[in-house]
Design an enzyme around this catalytic site. Structure first.
Site, PDB file in Angstrom:
ATOM      1  N   SER A 296      -9.657   1.970   3.227  1.00 36.58           N
ATOM      2  CA  SER A 296      -8.805   2.738   2.328  1.00 36.58           C
ATOM      3  C   SER A 296      -7.816   1.882   1.537  1.00 36.58           C
ATOM      4  CB  SER A 296      -8.019   3.773   3.124  1.00 36.58           C
ATOM      5  OG  SER A 296      -7.132   3.144   4.044  1.00 36.58           O
TER       6      SER A 296
ATOM      7  N   LYS B 201       0.849  -1.200   0.000  1.00 37.55           N
ATOM      8  CA  LYS B 201       0.000   0.000   0.000  1.00 37.55           C
ATOM      9  C   LYS B 201       0.879   1.242   0.000  1.00 37.55           C
ATOM     10  CE  LYS B 201      -3.838   2.039   2.674  1.00 37.55           C
ATOM     11  NZ  LYS B 201      -4.709   1.856   3.863  1.00 37.55           N
TER      12      LYS B 201
ATOM     13  N   SER C  58      -9.871  -0.422   7.388  1.00 35.59           N
ATOM     14  CA  SER C  58      -9.327  -0.203   6.048  1.00 35.59           C
ATOM     15  C   SER C  58      -8.650  -1.403   5.404  1.00 35.59           C
ATOM     16  CB  SER C  58      -8.340   0.971   6.069  1.00 35.59           C
ATOM     17  OG  SER C  58      -9.029   2.184   6.217  1.00 35.59           O
TER      18      SER C  58
END
Length: 475
Positions: free
Chosen positions: A148, A72, A172
């Site tokens: 997210s 990420k 997330s």
């Protein structure tokens, strides 16, 4: 069969048998990304040459030797971009150091390949808040992947990554895992170092894996867990062998069903799939126990005071001076600060900074932030009481399947309420996982994944993974 569709466990067997090479896996993934990621948008960047070099030099005797892992884009990898999905860091910022999890993955022999998209500074539940691109759900391109960590979840679900790392501040990892039909694990607070993770809310953030199987989640957690002197919140505790108890099943275990998580506001089709998953665990020998977590209704309000307050403090470092976006031709220092932040941050980040600054301001601190911390304690005590009765807790991950892209885009409160089932574990510091539980029809010819959330006590990842594996087998 394409190598990109395989699990870590399957690829490790083939690598050690000499059937394939680590470079073969990287090349196969690169081809899959080139063919499919244009429509999905899971990656912000890939350095194919660096990945080839790492793969060619990979030590296959190590636990993750030769396995590509996507990261990420709010986790530092030395020499690579770390944009956080924001214009603030998109113009040439390069990470000057490795995060601890990055170092540990390299030490385990993994090949780091690709930076995945996210809501800007990890603030969002859809990956629509990324300033750089839109990510779509591989199961239905008209829908969100969740957020997210939506880029990581979408990449794994679309077989554009073997596995990935995400971060979880209020759901997330688990929520996009549920929406995309993969496994997503949030470790206990303090189990995994946050050093090198760009902070959103420091008392809530944790890094964890998104994978195609529970076995792979255990393997990745094994690699990244452990103490770190550079992170004072990372606990100096030994790391158990997470694979040791993985296949012991749930016979004789007591699994809690909190009534507050199955009431009003949940999509009936989602409830049906989650309840069916709990019944399968009961058939496998577990006892289902009705429990109460009475302060659940306050989790959203509590989280959306504490998290923005911490974000307001953490994001004050983005000022246009030290790194990242800098306004052109400022009139003075105040103008430099103001315009750099105005031009660099997107609407949702600004909203949370303003909210956080307000609740921390003189005259409002006690009324909002201090009170929220007291309610957080009550939420934690609810879980402590529940775990005095049960070994683990079973809940939905999200009250509804993935929504359409752009739906409720002007209603942030609706988005915040979609996190109601995932916020509690972060506020209480628990470990939690989403495993695929089934799917529901979209009404438009596609099926949308639904996840089962499993919660275990702080530092109870062995129990968590054991129940998750049983759920995976029973499905």
């Amino acid at each position: 069969m394409s190598l990109s569709t395989s699990t870590i466990s399957a690829l490790r067997q083939r690598l050690q048998a000499g059937e394939i090479s680590a470079v073969d896996i990287v090349e196969d993934l690169a081809a899959a990304i080139a063919a499919k990621d244009g429509e999905i948008g899971s990656y912000l960047s890939q350095d194919l040459e660096a990945a080839r070099t790492m793969a060619a030099q990979a030590d296959l005797s190590k636990p993750l030797g030769g396995i590509p892992i996507a990261i990420k884009d709010n986790i530092n990898v030395i020499g690579h971009p770390c944009t956080c999905g924001s214009r603030f860091l998109a113009s040439g910022y390069t990470a000057p150091y490795d995060a601890t999890v990055t170092e540990l993955l390299k030490a385990s022999g993994a090949v780091l390949f690709g930076r995945t998209n996210l809501d800007e500074f990890a603030m969002g539940s859809a990956t629509e808040n990324s300033a750089l691109k839109l990510t779509r759900n591989p199961h239905d391109l008209s829908r969100i992947p969740g957020g997210s960590s939506g880029g990581s979840a979408a990449a794994v679900a679309a077989d554009l990554a073997i596995a990935a790392l995400g971060s979880d501040t209020g759901g997330s990892i688990r929520q996009p895992a549920s929406h995309c039909g993969v496994v997503g694990l949030k470790p206990s607070y303090g189990r995994v170092s946050r050093y090198g993770l760009v902070a959103f809310a420091s008392s809530l953030d944790q890094i964890g894996p998104l994978t195609k199987s529970v076995d792979d989640a255990a393997l990745l957690l094994q690699a990244i867990a452990g103490p770190d002197r550079r992170d004072s919140t990372c606990l100096n505790l030994p790391v158990p062998d997470y694979l040791a108890d993985l296949n012991k099943g749930v016979a004789g275990m007591r699994l809690g069903i909190p009534r507050e998580y199955f009431g009003e506001g949940i999509d009936p089709a989602v409830r049906e799939q989650v309840e069916a998953a709990t019944k399968r665990l009961q058939a496998a020998g577990a006892e289902l126990v009705d429990i109460s977590l009475p302060h659940t209704e306050h989790a959203v309000a509590t989280y959306y005071i504490i998290a923005p307050a911490e974000a307001s403090s953490n994001l004050s470092r983005f000022d246009g001076i030290r790194y990242g976006k800098r306004a052109d031709a400022p009139k003075d220092l105040a103008d430099l600060y103001q315009r750099s932040r105005e031009e660099g941050f997107g609407p949702e980040v600004k909203r949370r900074i303003i909210l956080g600054t307000y609740v921390l301001s003189s005259g409002y601190y006690d009324a909002y932030y201090a009170r929220a911390q007291k309610v957080r304690t009550l939420i934690r005590r609810d879980f402590e009481t529940a775990f005095g009765q049960v070994d683990a807790i079973l809940t939905p991950v999200a009250p509804a399947p993935a929504r359409k892209i752009g739906e409720n885009a002007d209603d942030p409160l609706h988005e915040y309420l979609s996190d109601i089932f995932t916020l509690g574990p972060n506020l209480a510091g628990l470990c939690a996982i989403s495993v695929p539980a089934g799917s529901v029809p979209s009404g438009e010819g596609t099926n949308l994944p639904v996840g089962l959330q499993i919660l275990a006590p702080h530092m109870g990842e062995s129990t968590l993974l054991r129940v998750a594996k049983a759920a995976e087998i029973a499905r």
